[in-house]
Design a protein around this motif. Structure first.
Motif, PDB file in Angstrom:
ATOM      1  N   LEU A 169       0.872  -1.172   0.000  1.00 25.36           N
ATOM      2  CA  LEU A 169       0.000   0.000   0.000  1.00 25.36           C
ATOM      3  C   LEU A 169       0.907   1.219   0.000  1.00 25.36           C
ATOM      4  CD1 LEU A 169      -2.886  -0.871   2.507  1.00 25.36           C
ATOM      5  CD2 LEU A 169      -2.715  -1.334   0.065  1.00 25.36           C
ATOM      6  N   ASP A 170       0.927   1.923  -1.115  1.00 26.65           N
ATOM      7  CA  ASP A 170       1.789   3.102  -1.262  1.00 26.65           C
ATOM      8  C   ASP A 170       0.957   4.348  -1.015  1.00 26.65           C
ATOM      9  OD1 ASP A 170       3.753   4.923  -1.894  1.00 26.65           O
ATOM     10  OD2 ASP A 170       4.437   3.841  -3.661  1.00 26.65           O
ATOM     11  N   GLU A 171       1.461   5.236  -0.175  1.00 27.44           N
ATOM     12  CA  GLU A 171       0.736   6.446   0.256  1.00 27.44           C
ATOM     13  C   GLU A 171      -0.596   6.057   0.901  1.00 27.44           C
ATOM     14  OE1 GLU A 171       2.302   9.001   0.433  1.00 27.44           O
ATOM     15  OE2 GLU A 171       3.861   8.944  -1.097  1.00 27.44           O
ATOM     16  N   VAL A 172      -0.501   5.264   1.972  1.00 28.82           N
ATOM     17  CA  VAL A 172      -1.698   4.776   2.656  1.00 28.82           C
ATOM     18  C   VAL A 172      -2.557   5.930   3.153  1.00 28.82           C
ATOM     19  CG1 VAL A 172      -2.535   3.239   4.458  1.00 28.82           C
ATOM     20  CG2 VAL A 172      -0.310   2.827   3.416  1.00 28.82           C
ATOM     21  N   ASP A 173      -1.918   6.970   3.667  1.00 30.08           N
ATOM     22  CA  ASP A 173      -2.690   8.091   4.206  1.00 30.08           C
ATOM     23  C   ASP A 173      -3.582   8.716   3.140  1.00 30.08           C
ATOM     24  OD1 ASP A 173      -0.428   8.870   2.846  1.00 30.08           O
ATOM     25  OD2 ASP A 173       0.089  10.520   4.196  1.00 30.08           O
ATOM     26  N   ARG A 174      -3.065   8.848   1.930  1.00 30.34           N
ATOM     27  CA  ARG A 174      -3.865   9.438   0.845  1.00 30.34           C
ATOM     28  C   ARG A 174      -4.961   8.485   0.390  1.00 30.34           C
ATOM     29  NH1 ARG A 174      -0.613  11.659  -3.994  1.00 30.34           N
ATOM     30  NH2 ARG A 174      -2.639  12.576  -4.424  1.00 30.34           N
ATOM     31  N   LEU A 175      -4.670   7.185   0.412  1.00 29.93           N
ATOM     32  CA  LEU A 175      -5.699   6.208   0.046  1.00 29.93           C
ATOM     33  C   LEU A 175      -6.940   6.375   0.916  1.00 29.93           C
ATOM     34  CD1 LEU A 175      -3.624   2.951  -0.553  1.00 29.93           C
ATOM     35  CD2 LEU A 175      -5.294   3.895  -2.152  1.00 29.93           C
ATOM     36  N   LEU A 176      -6.737   6.531   2.223  1.00 25.00           N
ATOM     37  CA  LEU A 176      -7.873   6.664   3.117  1.00 25.00           C
ATOM     38  C   LEU A 176      -8.470   8.067   3.058  1.00 25.00           C
ATOM     39  CD1 LEU A 176      -6.673   4.596   6.198  1.00 25.00           C
ATOM     40  CD2 LEU A 176      -7.885   3.868   4.150  1.00 25.00           C
ATOM     41  N   ASP A 177      -7.629   9.080   2.877  1.00 21.64           N
ATOM     42  CA  ASP A 177      -8.139  10.449   2.749  1.00 21.64           C
ATOM     43  C   ASP A 177      -9.063  10.583   1.548  1.00 21.64           C
ATOM     44  OD1 ASP A 177      -6.829  11.335   4.977  1.00 21.64           O
ATOM     45  OD2 ASP A 177      -5.121  12.190   3.893  1.00 21.64           O
ATOM     46  N   LEU A 178      -8.783   9.837   0.495  1.00 24.41           N
ATOM     47  CA  LEU A 178      -9.581   9.914  -0.722  1.00 24.41           C
ATOM     48  C   LEU A 178     -10.805   8.997  -0.670  1.00 24.41           C
ATOM     49  CD1 LEU A 178      -6.725  10.067  -3.390  1.00 24.41           C
ATOM     50  CD2 LEU A 178      -8.212  11.930  -2.667  1.00 24.41           C
ATOM     51  N   GLY A 179     -11.037   8.367   0.477  1.00 25.30           N
ATOM     52  CA  GLY A 179     -12.258   7.587   0.661  1.00 25.30           C
ATOM     53  C   GLY A 179     -12.226   6.180   0.113  1.00 25.30           C
ATOM     54  N   PHE A 180     -11.048   5.552   0.080  1.00 27.76           N
ATOM     55  CA  PHE A 180     -10.932   4.207  -0.487  1.00 27.76           C
ATOM     56  C   PHE A 180     -11.015   3.102   0.564  1.00 27.76           C
ATOM     57  CE2 PHE A 180      -8.578   6.415  -4.036  1.00 27.76           C
ATOM     58  CZ  PHE A 180      -9.512   6.111  -5.012  1.00 27.76           C
ATOM     59  N   THR A 181     -11.495   3.413   1.757  1.00 24.90           N
ATOM     60  CA  THR A 181     -11.521   2.409   2.825  1.00 24.90           C
ATOM     61  C   THR A 181     -12.354   1.190   2.432  1.00 24.90           C
ATOM     62  OG1 THR A 181     -11.314   4.181   4.455  1.00 24.90           O
ATOM     63  CG2 THR A 181     -12.029   2.013   5.258  1.00 24.90           C
ATOM     64  N   GLU A 182     -13.540   1.429   1.880  1.00 22.37           N
ATOM     65  CA  GLU A 182     -14.414   0.315   1.495  1.00 22.37           C
ATOM     66  C   GLU A 182     -13.773  -0.526   0.406  1.00 22.37           C
ATOM     67  OE1 GLU A 182     -18.858  -0.451  -0.423  1.00 22.37           O
ATOM     68  OE2 GLU A 182     -18.376   1.504   0.448  1.00 22.37           O
ATOM     69  N   GLU A 183     -13.187   0.128  -0.597  1.00 19.93           N
ATOM     70  CA  GLU A 183     -12.537  -0.611  -1.676  1.00 19.93           C
ATOM     71  C   GLU A 183     -11.357  -1.428  -1.150  1.00 19.93           C
ATOM     72  OE1 GLU A 183     -13.496   2.463  -1.837  1.00 19.93           O
ATOM     73  OE2 GLU A 183     -14.443   2.929  -3.764  1.00 19.93           O
ATOM     74  N   LEU A 184     -10.579  -0.839  -0.231  1.00 20.30           N
ATOM     75  CA  LEU A 184      -9.449  -1.568   0.335  1.00 20.30           C
ATOM     76  C   LEU A 184      -9.902  -2.826   1.072  1.00 20.30           C
ATOM     77  CD1 LEU A 184      -6.962   1.102   1.761  1.00 20.30           C
ATOM     78  CD2 LEU A 184      -6.564  -0.532  -0.074  1.00 20.30           C
TER      79      LEU A 184
END
Length: 292
Positions: A169-184
């Motif tokens: 997971l690269d740039e995890v903080d941005r992944l969650l900031d952009l609302g990808f929690t459900e997709e992850l």
């Protein structure tokens, strides 16, 4: 690391490891889960790229190049299209460079498998899914993806994640900031439970701790201060300012094209008229230019 990957790093101009590479690569090679934070531009992509390519080169899967479909062994999830392209390019360049290095007599003498059989697929949304589905025919050893498009390809049966051995997971903080929690969470449910997990990010907020605790297995924490991350790096951008009469600006631009041997340049101007005027002047001088 294998000699061909060491040579690939040298040919990429990496004569000295950055702190994140020096601390991260040995942990990756040991199979540890890693939670690493380091500044943007510190060499995080090369750190996990080199370590994971070492695993693939040593994998028994590479001994069967004639199998009908490749299994995806490395999955890198990133938040944006731009980062997907960047990470995918690093993997492709390392694969190509290590493949060339594997032809060296020193490497051949040690019987290391060339990595030219490796296939890297970079997939992201915002574009047609069809070319990406075609590119995945026969599978890919390494997939770099944004979460939404990754799930789309899985839904289309173009990609299978049941053999992923290494998840980044690269740039995890941005992944969650952009609302990808459900997709992850949906992606994690598709992956084998036994795998190596690598988290790389510029920052690590306490809000990430619950996900880290549920996903990472006894991770080794690597924290590189910003000053240490950039100590060995050349400046990414060189700037200069030139004062000149307005009538001579285009002439100077043409001169710089010749003197600096520029191959691709983006020129900003103030108006639509100016963009057409400058482009026409450059075109007449033999520089292929287009107004945008």
């Amino acid at each position: 690391m294998s000699p061909n990957l060491c040579l690939a790093a040298e040919r990429a101009g990496w004569t000295q490891p950055t702190p994140i590479q020096e601390q991260g690569i040995p942990l990756i090679l040991q199979g540890q889960d890693v939670l690493a934070t380091a500044a943007t531009g510190s060499g995080k992509t090369a750190a996990y790229g080199l370590g994971l390519l070492q695993f693939l080169q040593a994998s028994e899967a590479l001994q069967t190049p004639h199998s009908t479909r490749r299994s995806t062994r490395i999955l890198v999830i990133v938040p944006t299209r731009e980062l997907a392209v960047q990470v995918g390019q690093v993997f492709k360049e390392l694969v190509l460079a290590s493949s060339k290095s594997a032809n060296d007599a020193e490497v051949q003498a040690q019987h290391h498998k060339p990595s030219n059989a490796l296939r890297v697929a970079t997939v992201f949304g915002g574009v047609s899914i069809n070319p990406q589905m075609l590119a995945l025919r026969g599978g890919a050893d390494i997939v770099v993806a944004t979460p939404g498009r990754l799930l789309d390809l899985v839904d289309h049966n173009a990609l299978h994640l049941d053999n992923v051995a290494h998840l980044v997971l690269d740039e995890v903080d941005r992944l969650l900031d952009l609302g990808f929690t459900e997709e992850l969470n949906r992606v994690l449910a598709l992956l084998p439970s036994k795998r190596q997990n690598l988290w790389f990010s510029a920052t690590f907020d306490h809000s990430l701790q619950p996900l880290a605790a549920s996903m990472l297995r006894q991770p080794v924490r690597v924290e590189i201060a910003d000053s240490a991350s950039t100590e060995y790096l050349e400046p990414a951008i060189h700037q200069s300012a030139i004062a000149i009469d307005e009538k001579k600006r285009t002439l100077l631009l043409r001169h710089l094209f010749t003197q600096e041997k520029w191959k691709q340049v983006l020129v900003f101007v103030a108006t639509r008229y100016a963009s057409e005027h400058v482009a026409n002047k450059l075109y007449q001088a033999g520089v292929y230019a287009t107004a945008l």
